[in-house]
Design an enzyme around this catalytic site. Structure first.
Site, PDB file in Angstrom:
ATOM      1  N   LEU A 179       0.861  -1.175   0.000  1.00 20.41           N
ATOM      2  CA  LEU A 179       0.000   0.000   0.000  1.00 20.41           C
ATOM      3  C   LEU A 179       0.904   1.233   0.000  1.00 20.41           C
ATOM      4  CD1 LEU A 179      -2.778  -1.095   2.544  1.00 20.41           C
ATOM      5  CD2 LEU A 179      -2.633  -1.517   0.076  1.00 20.41           C
ATOM      6  N   ASP A 180       1.093   1.795  -1.175  1.00 22.94           N
ATOM      7  CA  ASP A 180       2.049   2.885  -1.359  1.00 22.94           C
ATOM      8  C   ASP A 180       1.536   4.176  -0.730  1.00 22.94           C
ATOM      9  OD1 ASP A 180       4.399   4.152  -2.779  1.00 22.94           O
ATOM     10  OD2 ASP A 180       2.748   5.263  -3.699  1.00 22.94           O
TER      11      ASP A 180
END
Length: 587
Positions: free
Chosen positions: A235-236
């Protein structure tokens, strides 16, 4: 509480009772549509069990890392993985391989397509058949050149709330800034000029999660990646997801709720999938994304790169040692993604509060001296350093050293990461013994390019075949350590670790398997000077009177010097690494 019930509660918290109920119904229909379409691995994993062991290590690489005439880069990458890393490296993190407009992939134009210049989903799936695939969900923002944003600017009602706009004159001074760039940028829309929230750059426009359709769209994309073989999803820039004026817009409670929602979705439809959160912030804030063991399965050890660099610069592991003693293993329910280098630079923020400011300042100067660059961010006090842009080998090993010493010193730094509890993530340029690429920075004007060089596949292979080259020395040494690590379940991410007292130049660690039947004494000398370490004879619980050790990497039998009945000593050469386990007669 069952995952479905957790989803209902979380959506009610995020959107309120009525909208939360409607969103839950839509999510339920979405999940039903994916059931039976998600390819699970051969082994079934029960919800709550971390599906990792001592054989897990992940290569971090770009999809177009290797170029070969007449072949799609993803196909070339697949060949490199199968030919050189099968049986040694179990996983691969392919950085964003979608059509993009900037930031080397992190400004996504189309989340469901593979960049046609790099290959196809068939290439990605083929890699996922042989390696545990890690994929980025770039969910905080998308490209300003995306179809979504184009339709938003055109006034398409389907997309009118997909992005965040603010009125001119809005007080945004309390918003945490990760960059020295404007927080909002003006765009021309069908309704006139609009100010759009842009956390990272003008080309990266932030998505509006206050609109449930945005969240549902990202969940669908998440599951699409799983359907294409992804088993770990990153999850950037997740810390910045939820915006609320009057707050810093970082680590918002609703951001944590969204992570919990993704975790519940995994437990419901794909329990073999792991979530890793990318939050380049101080350590205490970083590990908050474990939640109550109901958020991320893995978090990055962002403090590790600067702490290891500091230890080698000062030939003193004191701060690294004290930090390592604070690492909670959480009973093996979650773990850490240990890394020293990546496509980004070395974060300064995670070291604040651990290293004294004068040591951080000295590290910054050392990076400059070794050909690196410094990136800055905006704060109320002005611009401050937030990232050291340098190849990690160039940072650790001075260029004036001879090649064997440079390789040995660099590999000693990597051994720290490989020894610590967690799953190792190894950047391709570390594995290949690359150095600073200043020419790239001159071409792009971006500091981060210094560690993002794309390589000729044939050229790399030629260097790897030359045993006198720095690439070959680093690569072969790295593979030897990875092979040795796979020999002992003591390196299981769910296992235990004990940080030991030793001379200030030696990082000493005892690793123990989850069932406490295997142990490894890890010793790393961060100096060029020979060091002697003394330990109690009872240090190994599995063999309290061991008089012989096996060194895992070399396979050699080591006879320690007996100081007396209660103590033994071991000598380490300059930058030497020893992984010692009690000797067992194979006969």
């Amino acid at each position: 509480m069952e995952p479905v019930d957790r989803m209902r509660e979380l959506l009610s918290f995020i959107y309120g009772p009525e909208t939360g109920r409607d969103t839950h119904e839509a999510l339920h229909a979405l999940l039903d549509g994916w059931r039976g379409r998600l390819p699970s691995p051969d082994e079934e994993y029960a919800s709550g069990r971390l599906p990792l062991d001592h054989t897990d290590a992940v290569l971090i690489t770009y999809g177009d890392q290797f170029g070969r005439k007449g072949e799609a880069p993803l196909a070339t990458l697949g060949e490199f993985l199968r030919e050189y890393l099968s049986g040694t490296m179990k996983g691969v993190h392919i950085l964003p391989f979608f059509p993009y407009s900037s930031d080397d992939g992190f400004s996504v134009m189309d989340y469901r397509r593979v960049n046609p210049e790099w290959g196809t989903w068939d290439d990605v799936r083929r890699i996922s058949e042989d390696f545990r695939l890690m994929v980025d969900l770039v969910l905080n923002h998308c490209s300003a050149k995306s179809e979504w944003f184009r339709r938003f600017l055109q006034g398409d009602p389907e997309y009118e709330d997909f992005f965040i706009t603010v009125e001119p004159g809005t007080d945004l001074s309390g918003v945490f800034r990760p960059r020295a760039l404007p927080l909002v940028h003006e765009f021309e829309s069908a309704k006139g000029p609009v100010l759009v929230w842009t956390t990272f750059s003008r080309d990266q426009v932030d998505l509006n999660y206050a609109n449930p359709r945005v969240l549902l769209e990202m969940i669908d994309i998440f599951l699409f990646y799983v359907s294409q073989g992804a088993q770990i999803i990153r999850l950037d820039a997740i810390a910045y997801l939820w915006k609320e004026l009057g707050t810093p817009c970082i680590h918002h409670p609703k951001t944590h709720a969204v992570v919990k929602l993704f975790r519940a979705i995994c437990e419901e439809v794909c329990p073999w999938v792991l979530i890793i959160t990318e939050t380049n912030v101080p350590h205490k804030e970083n590990i908050s994304y474990f939640g109550d063991m109901d958020e991320a399965h893995l978090v990055y050890q962002f403090a590790l790169p600067p702490l290891v660099l500091d230890a080698f610069l000062r030939k003193d592991v004191s701060y690294l040692r004290e930090w390592a003693r604070t690492i909670d293993t959480y009973g093996g329910k979650v773990s850490y993604f240990n890394f020293l280098a990546s496509h980004d630079g070395i974060g300064v923020l995670p070291a604040r509060g651990i290293l004294p400011d004068e040591y951080i300042d000295a590290m910054i100067e050392a990076v400059k001296d070794r050909g690196g660059l410094i990136s800055y961010k905006s704060t109320p006090q002005g611009e401050v350093p937030y990232e050291l842009n340098i190849n990690y080998l160039s940072a650790i090993s001075e260029s004036h050293l001879d090649r064997p010493t440079r390789a040995r010193k660099f590999l000693a730094s990597q051994a720290v990461m490989l020894s610590l509890v967690g799953m190792p993530g190894i950047y391709v340029h570390s594995l290949l013994g690359s150095e600073n690429w200043r020419e790239g920075v001159e071409k792009t004007g971006m500091n981060r390019t210094i560690n993002r060089q794309k390589l000729s596949y044939e050229g790399v292979l030629e260097e790897l075949r030359d045993p006198e080259s720095l690439r070959s020395m680093v690569f072969e040494g790295y593979l030897d350590m990875l092979a040795a690590r796979r020999k002992s379940r003591a390196f299981d991410p769910r296992g235990m670790q004990e940080v030991l007292e030793a001379p200030e130049t030696v990082f000493a660690l005892l690793r123990r398997s989850p069932d406490a039947t295997e142990e490894v004494l890890c010793l790393i000398n961060v100096s060029h000077i020979e060091q002697e370490c003394v330990f109690p004879s009872s240090i190994f619980r599995t063999a309290p009177d061991a008089h012989l050790f096996t060194e895992l990497t070399s396979g050699d039998t080591l006879v320690p010097y007996r100081e007396d009945e209660d103590r033994f000593s071991i000598s380490l050469g300059g930058y030497e690494v020893l992984w010692l386990t009690p000797y067992r007669d194979k006969g």
